[in-house]
Motif scaffolding. Structure first.
Motif, PDB file in Angstrom:
ATOM      1  N   VAL A  85       1.208  -1.030   0.036  1.00  0.00           N
ATOM      2  CA  VAL A  85       0.068  -0.294   0.237  1.00  0.00           C
ATOM      3  C   VAL A  85       0.811   1.695   0.051  1.00  0.00           C
ATOM      4  O   VAL A  85       1.196   1.260   0.360  1.00  0.00           O
ATOM      5  CB  VAL A  85      -0.559  -0.227   0.851  1.00  0.00           C
ATOM      6  CG1 VAL A  85      -1.580   1.322   0.909  1.00  0.00           C
ATOM      7  CG2 VAL A  85      -1.867  -1.312   1.464  1.00  0.00           C
ATOM      8  N   ARG A  86       1.090   2.205  -0.917  1.00  0.00           N
ATOM      9  CA  ARG A  86       1.402   3.145  -0.930  1.00  0.00           C
ATOM     10  C   ARG A  86       0.844   4.269   0.202  1.00  0.00           C
ATOM     11  O   ARG A  86      -0.295   4.090   0.683  1.00  0.00           O
ATOM     12  CB  ARG A  86       0.857   3.598  -2.608  1.00  0.00           C
ATOM     13  CG  ARG A  86       1.610   3.743  -3.404  1.00  0.00           C
ATOM     14  CD  ARG A  86       2.068   3.918  -4.345  1.00  0.00           C
ATOM     15  NE  ARG A  86       1.961   3.890  -6.048  1.00  0.00           N
ATOM     16  CZ  ARG A  86       1.248   2.927  -6.624  1.00  0.00           C
ATOM     17  NH1 ARG A  86       0.829   3.139  -6.876  1.00  0.00           N
ATOM     18  NH2 ARG A  86       2.088   2.551  -7.491  1.00  0.00           N
ATOM     19  N   GLY A  87       1.761   4.806   0.614  1.00  0.00           N
ATOM     20  CA  GLY A  87       1.284   5.410   1.961  1.00  0.00           C
ATOM     21  C   GLY A  87       0.464   6.812   2.029  1.00  0.00           C
ATOM     22  O   GLY A  87       0.155   7.301   2.829  1.00  0.00           O
ATOM     23  N   HIS A  88       0.244   7.081   0.936  1.00  0.00           N
ATOM     24  CA  HIS A  88      -0.170   8.304   0.382  1.00  0.00           C
ATOM     25  C   HIS A  88      -1.898   8.159  -0.385  1.00  0.00           C
ATOM     26  O   HIS A  88      -1.303   6.696  -1.612  1.00  0.00           O
ATOM     27  CB  HIS A  88       0.011   9.601   0.060  1.00  0.00           C
ATOM     28  CG  HIS A  88       1.018   9.154  -1.251  1.00  0.00           C
ATOM     29  ND1 HIS A  88       0.836   8.885  -2.308  1.00  0.00           N
ATOM     30  CD2 HIS A  88       1.885   8.416  -1.035  1.00  0.00           C
ATOM     31  CE1 HIS A  88       1.302   8.997  -3.036  1.00  0.00           C
ATOM     32  NE2 HIS A  88       2.481   8.346  -2.723  1.00  0.00           N
ATOM     33  N   GLU A  97       4.449   8.920   4.411  1.00  0.00           N
ATOM     34  CA  GLU A  97       4.568   8.640   3.003  1.00  0.00           C
ATOM     35  C   GLU A  97       5.237   7.845   1.948  1.00  0.00           C
ATOM     36  O   GLU A  97       5.255   7.439   0.771  1.00  0.00           O
ATOM     37  CB  GLU A  97       4.729   9.655   2.384  1.00  0.00           C
ATOM     38  CG  GLU A  97       4.032  11.214   2.393  1.00  0.00           C
ATOM     39  CD  GLU A  97       2.272  11.011   2.462  1.00  0.00           C
ATOM     40  OE1 GLU A  97       2.634  11.637   0.496  1.00  0.00           O
ATOM     41  OE2 GLU A  97       2.014  11.589   2.852  1.00  0.00           O
ATOM     42  N   ASP A  98       5.862   7.010   3.550  1.00  0.00           N
ATOM     43  CA  ASP A  98       6.379   5.588   2.169  1.00  0.00           C
ATOM     44  C   ASP A  98       5.480   4.210   2.354  1.00  0.00           C
ATOM     45  O   ASP A  98       4.274   4.330   2.266  1.00  0.00           O
ATOM     46  CB  ASP A  98       7.640   5.046   3.284  1.00  0.00           C
ATOM     47  CG  ASP A  98       9.014   6.265   3.865  1.00  0.00           C
ATOM     48  OD1 ASP A  98       8.836   7.355   3.352  1.00  0.00           O
ATOM     49  OD2 ASP A  98       9.095   6.025   5.501  1.00  0.00           O
ATOM     50  N   LEU A  99       5.834   3.302   1.327  1.00  0.00           N
ATOM     51  CA  LEU A  99       5.436   2.273   1.630  1.00  0.00           C
ATOM     52  C   LEU A  99       4.707   1.017   2.322  1.00  0.00           C
ATOM     53  O   LEU A  99       6.336   1.219   2.944  1.00  0.00           O
ATOM     54  CB  LEU A  99       5.777   1.622  -0.218  1.00  0.00           C
ATOM     55  CG  LEU A  99       5.904  -0.039  -0.092  1.00  0.00           C
ATOM     56  CD1 LEU A  99       4.588   0.379  -1.557  1.00  0.00           C
ATOM     57  CD2 LEU A  99       6.511  -0.895  -1.063  1.00  0.00           C
ATOM     58  N   VAL A 100       4.220   1.141   2.290  1.00  0.00           N
ATOM     59  CA  VAL A 100       3.676   0.165   3.494  1.00  0.00           C
ATOM     60  C   VAL A 100       3.404  -1.864   2.874  1.00  0.00           C
ATOM     61  O   VAL A 100       2.594  -1.487   1.897  1.00  0.00           O
ATOM     62  CB  VAL A 100       2.428   0.158   4.378  1.00  0.00           C
ATOM     63  CG1 VAL A 100       2.196  -0.983   5.434  1.00  0.00           C
ATOM     64  CG2 VAL A 100       2.214   1.533   4.637  1.00  0.00           C
ATOM     65  N   ILE A 101       4.581  -2.341   3.602  1.00  0.00           N
ATOM     66  CA  ILE A 101       4.765  -3.757   3.175  1.00  0.00           C
ATOM     67  C   ILE A 101       3.277  -3.916   4.590  1.00  0.00           C
ATOM     68  O   ILE A 101       3.623  -4.256   5.298  1.00  0.00           O
ATOM     69  CB  ILE A 101       5.450  -4.354   3.666  1.00  0.00           C
ATOM     70  CG1 ILE A 101       6.993  -4.095   2.688  1.00  0.00           C
ATOM     71  CG2 ILE A 101       5.736  -6.127   3.347  1.00  0.00           C
ATOM     72  CD1 ILE A 101       7.973  -4.542   2.738  1.00  0.00           C
ATOM     73  N   ALA A 102       1.915  -4.193   3.794  1.00  0.00           N
ATOM     74  CA  ALA A 102       0.923  -4.882   4.824  1.00  0.00           C
ATOM     75  C   ALA A 102       1.276  -6.155   4.704  1.00  0.00           C
ATOM     76  O   ALA A 102       0.472  -6.899   6.323  1.00  0.00           O
ATOM     77  CB  ALA A 102      -0.425  -4.355   3.752  1.00  0.00           C
TER      78      ALA A 102
END
Length: 125
Positions: A85-88, A97-102
């Motif tokens: 998930v992109r953080g924004h 704002e970073d990428l989240v590894i869900a």
């Protein structure tokens, strides 16, 4: 060793992603993100880029979960694509704002240890 990947995430990956996302966003927002992940098309990104964009550190090969994924690769077991998930840009999502590894952080690390330039299948929203 080269990892092999499944065509779709495992069913249990989505509840795991939901559990993680509820730690950083409201439950309603996390539910909506998981619904979007389920509908997202599979894409591919390099292990080194996923880690860099997420701001997470590479876990060592002897981390229990990374070692488990490396053992799966050695045994020829296909790994599940990761959920990102992109953080924004997502309502109610308060992450940086970073990428989240869900879901799939350990799989990304295992893949990186094998080949940092390997393309990892992922669902990205």
């Amino acid at each position: 060793m080269k990892e092999h990947w499944k065509d779709e995430p495992d069913d249990h990956d989505y509840p795991a992603a939901f559990d993680y996302l509820t730690l950083i966003s409201p439950e309603e927002a996390a539910s909506g993100l998981v619904d979007q992940l389920k509908q997202a098309k599979l894409t591919h990104r390099k292990a080194k880029d996923i880690l860099r964009a997420s701001g997470l550190k590479l876990l060592p090969e002897d981390n229990v979960h990374v070692a488990k994924d490396l053992a799966k690769v050695k045994d020829g077991t296909a790994l599940s694509p990761v959920l990102l998930v992109r953080g924004h840009g997502h309502p109610g999502f308060d992450a940086r704002e970073d990428l989240v590894i869900a879901d799939g952080y350990h799989r990304v690390c295992a893949s990186h240890h094998l080949d940092e330039n390997a393309d990892i299948p992922c669902k990205l929203i």
